[in-house]
Design a protein around this motif. Structure first.
Motif, PDB file in Angstrom:
ATOM      1  N   MET A   1       0.824  -1.181   0.000  1.00 19.40           N
ATOM      2  CA  MET A   1       0.000   0.000   0.000  1.00 19.40           C
ATOM      3  C   MET A   1       0.877   1.257   0.000  1.00 19.40           C
ATOM      4  N   LEU A   2       1.929   1.247   0.765  1.00 22.95           N
ATOM      5  CA  LEU A   2       2.813   2.407   0.832  1.00 22.95           C
ATOM      6  C   LEU A   2       3.543   2.610  -0.496  1.00 22.95           C
ATOM      7  N   ALA A   3       3.973   1.511  -1.110  1.00 25.83           N
ATOM      8  CA  ALA A   3       4.693   1.615  -2.380  1.00 25.83           C
ATOM      9  C   ALA A   3       3.788   2.191  -3.465  1.00 25.83           C
ATOM     10  N   GLU A   4       2.515   1.802  -3.478  1.00 24.35           N
ATOM     11  CA  GLU A   4       1.590   2.319  -4.473  1.00 24.35           C
ATOM     12  C   GLU A   4       1.356   3.817  -4.288  1.00 24.35           C
ATOM     13  N   THR A   5       1.282   4.235  -3.035  1.00 27.37           N
ATOM     14  CA  THR A   5       1.084   5.658  -2.742  1.00 27.37           C
ATOM     15  C   THR A   5       2.294   6.472  -3.190  1.00 27.37           C
ATOM     16  N   ILE A   6       3.486   5.949  -2.923  1.00 30.56           N
ATOM     17  CA  ILE A   6       4.714   6.654  -3.322  1.00 30.56           C
ATOM     18  C   ILE A   6       4.801   6.751  -4.844  1.00 30.56           C
ATOM     19  N   CYS A   7       4.465   5.670  -5.545  1.00 29.15           N
ATOM     20  CA  CYS A   7       4.498   5.688  -7.013  1.00 29.15           C
ATOM     21  C   CYS A   7       3.487   6.684  -7.575  1.00 29.15           C
ATOM     22  N   SER A   8       2.324   6.730  -6.981  1.00 33.32           N
ATOM     23  CA  SER A   8       1.298   7.671  -7.450  1.00 33.32           C
ATOM     24  C   SER A   8       1.733   9.115  -7.214  1.00 33.32           C
ATOM     25  N   ALA A   9       2.333   9.382  -6.073  1.00 34.52           N
ATOM     26  CA  ALA A   9       2.809  10.739  -5.774  1.00 34.52           C
ATOM     27  C   ALA A   9       3.941  11.140  -6.721  1.00 34.52           C
ATOM     28  N   ALA A  10       4.828  10.205  -7.014  1.00 31.13           N
ATOM     29  CA  ALA A  10       5.920  10.506  -7.938  1.00 31.13           C
ATOM     30  C   ALA A  10       5.380  10.799  -9.338  1.00 31.13           C
ATOM     31  N   SER A  11       4.385  10.065  -9.753  1.00 30.27           N
ATOM     32  CA  SER A  11       3.782  10.308 -11.069  1.00 30.27           C
ATOM     33  C   SER A  11       3.088  11.667 -11.105  1.00 30.27           C
ATOM     34  N   ALA A  12       2.365  12.004 -10.045  1.00 31.54           N
ATOM     35  CA  ALA A  12       1.672  13.293  -9.999  1.00 31.54           C
ATOM     36  C   ALA A  12       2.676  14.443 -10.029  1.00 31.54           C
ATOM     37  N   ALA A  13       3.765  14.300  -9.289  1.00 33.76           N
ATOM     38  CA  ALA A  13       4.791  15.351  -9.285  1.00 33.76           C
ATOM     39  C   ALA A  13       5.441  15.469 -10.662  1.00 33.76           C
ATOM     40  N   GLY A  14       5.711  14.353 -11.314  1.00 33.31           N
ATOM     41  CA  GLY A  14       6.305  14.380 -12.643  1.00 33.31           C
ATOM     42  C   GLY A  14       5.393  15.011 -13.669  1.00 33.31           C
ATOM     43  N   LEU A  15       4.098  14.705 -13.575  1.00 36.09           N
ATOM     44  CA  LEU A  15       3.151  15.332 -14.498  1.00 36.09           C
ATOM     45  C   LEU A  15       3.046  16.837 -14.258  1.00 36.09           C
ATOM     46  N   GLY A  16       3.193  17.250 -13.003  1.00 37.83           N
ATOM     47  CA  GLY A  16       3.212  18.692 -12.704  1.00 37.83           C
ATOM     48  C   GLY A  16       4.420  19.366 -13.323  1.00 37.83           C
ATOM     49  N   VAL A  17       5.572  18.737 -13.222  1.00 37.07           N
ATOM     50  CA  VAL A  17       6.789  19.291 -13.837  1.00 37.07           C
ATOM     51  C   VAL A  17       6.630  19.328 -15.358  1.00 37.07           C
ATOM     52  N   ALA A  18       6.007  18.298 -15.930  1.00 40.65           N
ATOM     53  CA  ALA A  18       5.777  18.275 -17.376  1.00 40.65           C
ATOM     54  C   ALA A  18       4.855  19.416 -17.802  1.00 40.65           C
ATOM     55  N   ALA A  19       3.837  19.712 -16.983  1.00 46.27           N
ATOM     56  CA  ALA A  19       2.916  20.807 -17.304  1.00 46.27           C
ATOM     57  C   ALA A  19       3.642  22.150 -17.282  1.00 46.27           C
ATOM     58  N   ILE A  20       4.505  22.331 -16.293  1.00 43.43           N
ATOM     59  CA  ILE A  20       5.268  23.590 -16.210  1.00 43.43           C
ATOM     60  C   ILE A  20       6.219  23.714 -17.398  1.00 43.43           C
ATOM     61  N   THR A  21       6.837  22.590 -17.789  1.00 39.50           N
ATOM     62  CA  THR A  21       7.751  22.600 -18.936  1.00 39.50           C
ATOM     63  C   THR A  21       6.993  22.906 -20.220  1.00 39.50           C
ATOM     64  N   ALA A  22       5.806  22.364 -20.367  1.00 37.00           N
ATOM     65  CA  ALA A  22       4.997  22.639 -21.555  1.00 37.00           C
ATOM     66  C   ALA A  22       4.559  24.105 -21.579  1.00 37.00           C
ATOM     67  N   TYR A  23       4.290  24.693 -20.421  1.00 29.20           N
ATOM     68  CA  TYR A  23       3.909  26.097 -20.327  1.00 29.20           C
ATOM     69  C   TYR A  23       5.044  26.991 -20.831  1.00 29.20           C
ATOM     70  N   ARG A  24       6.302  26.509 -20.641  1.00 24.73           N
ATOM     71  CA  ARG A  24       7.472  27.273 -21.100  1.00 24.73           C
ATOM     72  C   ARG A  24       7.790  27.004 -22.568  1.00 24.73           C
ATOM     73  N   LYS A  25       6.883  26.364 -23.268  1.00 29.87           N
ATOM     74  CA  LYS A  25       6.979  26.082 -24.705  1.00 29.87           C
ATOM     75  C   LYS A  25       8.126  25.120 -25.056  1.00 29.87           C
ATOM     76  N   ARG A  26       8.399  24.205 -24.154  1.00 28.56           N
ATOM     77  CA  ARG A  26       9.393  23.150 -24.426  1.00 28.56           C
ATOM     78  C   ARG A  26       8.620  21.838 -24.484  1.00 28.56           C
ATOM     79  N   PHE A  27       7.902  21.653 -25.579  1.00 26.16           N
ATOM     80  CA  PHE A  27       6.953  20.554 -25.685  1.00 26.16           C
ATOM     81  C   PHE A  27       7.618  19.175 -25.785  1.00 26.16           C
TER      82      PHE A  27
END
Length: 152
Positions: A1-27
């Motif tokens: 259960m803990l491992a799944e939560t950590i993986c989900s949080a890491a994915s959410a953080a990565g998608l947030g970084v991807a959104a910020i990178t896309a906002y800076r026009k680095r698609f």
């Protein structure tokens, strides 16, 4: 259960970084970050994370890894001893095929081939003729060794 939560949080953080990178026009970079971010969630959904966490905490699995490590160590030790012995598997196999127990000389397994692909018996006779022709006071053995080394 803990491992799944950590993986989900890491994915959410990565998608947030991807959104910020896309906002800076680095698609292109944003797409790569998003792809890497989705890997942990994919591993959770396929059950790989549960399988790995189940393996990591079993003592029998660690004993199995220890046995595999010991087998690898023994294999590498025998290879090192074999190399230090000076003979290879091919040489020992050729010696057994010839009915002998001793190893074959390293040069004996590689005959010198001419342009036609056949061994030249007259090439071995030439150095002896040169030795007979040389006067008694001169020693050309060093020169002959160099010429033999280069196949002349």
């Amino acid at each position: 259960m803990l491992a799944e939560t950590i993986c989900s949080a890491a994915s959410a953080a990565g998608l947030g970084v991807a959104a910020i990178t896309a906002y800076r026009k680095r698609f292109l970079t944003a797409t790569r970050i998003a792809a890497y971010s989705l890997v942990p969630v994919g591993l959770v959904l396929t059950g790989v994370v549960a399988w790995v966490s189940g393996i990591a905490f079993k003592p029998s699995v660690w004993v199995g890894f220890g046995v595999l490590g010991l087998a690898w160590l023994l294999f590498m030790t025998t290879r090192a001893v074999e190399r230090r012995g000076g003979s290879t598997r091919a040489e020992r196999k050729a010696a057994r095929a010839a009915g002998r127990d001793e190893a074959v000389a390293p040069g004996a397994s590689a005959p010198s081939l001419g342009a036609g692909g056949q061994a030249r018996p007259q090439a071995a006779a030439k150095p002896k003729q040169k030795q007979e022709a040389a006067p008694a006071g001169e020693d050309f053995s060093d020169i002959e060794a160099i010429l033999k080394k280069h196949g002349i």
